[in-house]
Design a protein around this motif. Sequence first.
Motif, mmCIF file in Angstrom:
data_model
loop_
_atom_site.group_PDB
_atom_site.id
_atom_site.type_symbol
_atom_site.label_atom_id
_atom_site.label_comp_id
_atom_site.label_asym_id
_atom_site.label_seq_id
_atom_site.Cartn_x
_atom_site.Cartn_y
_atom_site.Cartn_z
ATOM 1 N N PRO A 1 4.667 -9.221 -0.299
ATOM 2 C CA PRO A 1 3.676 -8.017 -0.065
ATOM 3 C C PRO A 1 4.372 -7.196 -0.811
ATOM 4 N N GLU A 2 5.776 -7.489 -0.766
ATOM 5 C CA GLU A 2 6.408 -5.875 -2.051
ATOM 6 C C GLU A 2 7.675 -7.117 -2.472
ATOM 7 N N PRO A 3 8.395 -6.670 -3.154
ATOM 8 C CA PRO A 3 9.940 -7.830 -3.686
ATOM 9 C C PRO A 3 10.677 -6.877 -2.449
ATOM 10 N N GLY A 4 11.762 -8.538 -1.775
ATOM 11 C CA GLY A 4 12.047 -8.352 -1.484
ATOM 12 C C GLY A 4 11.531 -8.744 0.613
ATOM 13 N N ALA A 5 10.843 -8.724 0.599
ATOM 14 C CA ALA A 5 9.880 -8.895 1.745
ATOM 15 C C ALA A 5 8.438 -10.196 2.321
ATOM 16 N N ALA A 6 8.824 -10.585 2.694
ATOM 17 C CA ALA A 6 7.596 -11.877 3.296
ATOM 18 C C ALA A 6 7.549 -11.433 4.387
ATOM 19 N N ARG A 7 5.979 -12.226 4.783
ATOM 20 C CA ARG A 7 4.679 -12.855 5.743
ATOM 21 C C ARG A 7 4.624 -14.473 5.731
#
Length: 51
Positions: free
Chosen positions: A11-17
């Motif tokens: 969803p955004e840099p440095g994050a994951a779902r």
Amino acid sequence: MPPLQVESLIPEPGAARLVMTGELDYTTARDASAEVARTLAAGVDVLDLPG
């Protein structure tokens, strides 16, 4: 129940779902664990595992 499937979303840099569907049990836990490890190794700081 269908076999385990894992969808990785960024969803955004440095994050994951990681969205897991299907059956999570002793036969599929290794696959789920491997996907979490791959995601973290890619430099993700925030990991969301929605329920």
